[in-house]
Design an enzyme around this catalytic site. Structure first.
Site, PDB file in Angstrom:
ATOM      1  N   HIS A  75      12.359  21.435  30.197  1.00 45.79           N
ATOM      2  CA  HIS A  75      12.515  20.932  31.568  1.00 45.79           C
ATOM      3  C   HIS A  75      13.282  21.985  32.378  1.00 45.79           C
ATOM      4  CE1 HIS A  75      14.101  18.300  34.780  1.00 45.79           C
ATOM      5  NE2 HIS A  75      13.151  17.443  34.443  1.00 45.79           N
ATOM      6  N   ASP A 122      18.320  18.733  24.381  1.00 46.34           N
ATOM      7  CA  ASP A 122      18.057  17.930  25.571  1.00 46.34           C
ATOM      8  C   ASP A 122      17.450  16.602  25.124  1.00 46.34           C
ATOM      9  OD1 ASP A 122      17.010  16.696  27.799  1.00 46.34           O
ATOM     10  OD2 ASP A 122      15.975  18.481  28.564  1.00 46.34           O
ATOM     11  N   GLN A 133      14.666  12.379  26.977  1.00 41.69           N
ATOM     12  CA  GLN A 133      13.546  11.486  26.634  1.00 41.69           C
ATOM     13  C   GLN A 133      13.711  10.870  25.247  1.00 41.69           C
ATOM     14  OE1 GLN A 133      11.403  10.535  28.755  1.00 41.69           O
ATOM     15  NE2 GLN A 133      11.680  12.076  30.349  1.00 41.69           N
ATOM     16  N   LYS A 141      17.307   6.689  32.591  1.00 45.13           N
ATOM     17  CA  LYS A 141      16.079   6.639  31.789  1.00 45.13           C
ATOM     18  C   LYS A 141      16.226   5.662  30.625  1.00 45.13           C
ATOM     19  CE  LYS A 141      15.050  11.487  32.712  1.00 45.13           C
ATOM     20  NZ  LYS A 141      13.874  11.543  33.590  1.00 45.13           N
ATOM     21  N   CYS A 150       8.669  18.968  36.397  1.00 45.83           N
ATOM     22  CA  CYS A 150       9.765  19.928  36.204  1.00 45.83           C
ATOM     23  C   CYS A 150       9.542  20.787  34.967  1.00 45.83           C
ATOM     24  CB  CYS A 150      11.119  19.236  36.134  1.00 45.83           C
ATOM     25  SG  CYS A 150      11.558  18.376  37.644  1.00 45.83           S
TER      26      CYS A 150
HETATM   27  N1  PMP Z   1      15.234  16.903  30.493  1.00 44.62           N
HETATM   28  C1  PMP Z   1      14.152  16.149  30.296  1.00 44.62           C
HETATM   29  C2  PMP Z   1      13.368  16.311  29.037  1.00 44.62           C
HETATM   30  C3  PMP Z   1      13.765  15.216  31.252  1.00 44.62           C
HETATM   31  O1  PMP Z   1      12.676  14.471  31.055  1.00 44.62           O
HETATM   32  C4  PMP Z   1      14.543  15.078  32.431  1.00 44.62           C
HETATM   33  C5  PMP Z   1      14.160  14.077  33.505  1.00 44.62           C
HETATM   34  N2  PMP Z   1      12.835  14.220  33.956  1.00 44.62           N
HETATM   35  C6  PMP Z   1      15.668  15.888  32.572  1.00 44.62           C
HETATM   36  C7  PMP Z   1      15.982  16.781  31.588  1.00 44.62           C
HETATM   37  C8  PMP Z   1      16.538  15.815  33.784  1.00 44.62           C
HETATM   38  O2  PMP Z   1      17.132  14.574  33.890  1.00 44.62           O
HETATM   39  P1  PMP Z   1      17.967  14.228  35.214  1.00 44.62           P
HETATM   40  O3  PMP Z   1      16.991  14.376  36.357  1.00 44.62           O
HETATM   41  O4  PMP Z   1      18.388  12.817  35.005  1.00 44.62           O
HETATM   42  O5  PMP Z   1      19.062  15.197  35.299  1.00 44.62           O
END
Ligand code: PMP
Length: 419
Positions: free
Chosen positions: A136, A213, A216, A239, A377
């Site tokens: 991401h 990370d 998910q 999430k 992203c």
């Molecule tokens: N890492 C992953 C794998 C994600 O799916 C996301 C959210 N789409 C993020 C990081 C970022 O999370 P946040 O927008 O809550 O900072």
């Protein structure tokens, strides 16, 4: 069939009863809404059960107050709730205690915290950070920018045809100059579940740190940071049935202890003089200013809810829904699905031949099916996949096979429309 009482669970989520289709320029329902909602965008953000909203309401109605510094009763009550939220999160992910749990705004801030503290003080020119093609932007851009500042190199581990990490490539890229290995636990675009314990072991063999990370992963499966042995692990409250505005950085105590603070100001201070300052104990050293108190109360209630349902049962439910969606989408020969069929997280990313994901998802929205379209992203990953964007359906504990049938029907309508 998955062991979850989904009907009872759905009762706890009022938003799932919403109709859509009317005016979207003003928030909330209106009388022109006429289509049931099939919410399949849980990887972006999950919904909030009554229990979480009620816990936050109770906080605001009964003991709203600033934490840490008050002697009065409300402040003490709020402080206990806020501090215990750290204990609750620690127990939920297998950390040793509250010292290892820093509340941030979200996963993104957790990455930035480590880059600005560890990265700017420890990463040296000539060293490298190994991350992957499927990160991401919260991770990828953080390491990219950090390495640029420090004169270090960032290396991206490649993925294979199926969307798995190429572990040989990983082993060849991690060397004795590697300072950090950063891997997504469950890919938000491919659904791939990465072997993060094995990757952490490889990092440690080279005296590198490991950052996982878990944005998910924590919402959808049992996670034990101790078993993974990661040095840092990050995730977001929104999430996992919790509110927006709160995320978590787990870090091993001795590492967090050695790092300088990220943001400075109130609440993270022990003693300030005109000549300098000293810092509070963990985790407060990393929580400058008034923290997300109501959000911490909400996150605690979200964890209570998830534990009551059971993380192993949620993982089974997710994986059955993902398998079902994968196999139904695979029946269409003009649809390309990304990521592995086996052992995937509860999401499926795909594209309909020669139709932009935005056009497809707009048709799906007409049918009440909420999915995400875009690059999620993960732009560099989409470059590797050779497409500008993809459509992603992502599932959670309240989703049903019938909702996936609605998705498939809507996709089929779109296929015929664009044929
Ligand atoms: N890492 C992953 C794998 C994600 O799916 C996301 C959210 N789409 C993020 C990081 C970022 O999370 P946040 O927008 O809550 O900072």
């Amino acid at each position: 069939a998955t062991g979850l009482d989904v009907e009872a669970i759905r009762e706890d989520f009022p938003i799932l009863d919403r109709q859509i289709g009317g005016d979207v320029t003003a928030p909330g329902p209106d009388e022109t809404d006429d289509t049931p909602l099939y919410y399949l965008d849980n990887a972006a953000t999950s919904h909030t059960p009554r229990q979480v909203v009620e816990a936050m309401t109770e906080y605001y109605y009964e003991y709203n107050s600033n934490v840490h510094r008050g002697i009065h009763s409300l402040s003490q009550e709020a402080s206990v709730a806020y501090e215990e939220a750290h204990d609750r999160v620690a127990a939920f992910v297998g950390a040793d205690g509250r010292e290892e749990i820093v509340f941030t705004k979200n996963t993104t801030e957790a990455f930035n915290l480590v880059a600005y503290t560890w990265g700017l003080t420890e990463l040296e020119p000539g060293e490298n950070v190994v991350t992957t093609q499927m990160e991401h932007h919260a991770s990828l851009v953080t390491w990219q920018q950090l390495c640029e500042k420090q004169g270090a190199e960032v290396r991206y581990v490649e993925i294979d045809e199926d969307g798995h990490l190429d572990m040989d490539d990983l082993r060849s890229k991690v060397d004795d100059d590697t300072a950090m290995v950063s891997t997504v636990h469950v890919s938000n675009t491919l659904g791939t579940v990465n072997p993060v314990a094995e990757i952490t072991e490889i990092a440690h063999e080279h005296d590198a740190l490991s950052f996982v990370d878990g944005a998910q992963a924590v919402p959808t499966r049992p996670v034990d940071v101790g078993a993974i042995d990661a040095d840092f692990y990050a995730f977001s409250g929104h999430k996992m049935l919790g509110p927006t505005g709160i995320g978590v950085l787990y870090g091993k105590e001795r590492l967090l202890e050695a790092l300088p603070p990220f943001l400075v100001g109130g609440a993270m201070i022990r003693r300030v003089e005109f000549e300098g300052a000293t810092w509070e104990d963990l985790p407060w050293k990393f929580e400058a200013g008034t923290p997300p108190i109501a959000e911490a109360v909400g996150l605690t209630a979200a964890i209570d809810y998830l534990e009551e349902v059971g993380m192993a049962a949620i993982e089974r439910h997710e994986s059955e829904l993902a398998r079902y969606a994968y196999d139904r989408l695979a029946e269409f020969d003009d649809i390309e699905i990304y990521g592995p069929r086996e052992e995937r997280g509860g999401l499926v990313g795909f594209n309909l031949d020669s139709v932009h994901a935005h056009d497809l998802s707009s048709i799906l929205d007409d049918h009440g099916v909420a999915v995400r379209a875009g690059d999620h992203c993960t732009q560099p990953l989409h470059d590797v996949l050779g497409v500008p964007a993809s459509t992603r359906a992502s599932f959670y504990l309240y989703n049903t096979r019938e909702e996936i049938d609605e998705l498939i029907d809507a996709v089929d309508t779109a296929r015929q429309l664009f044929a």
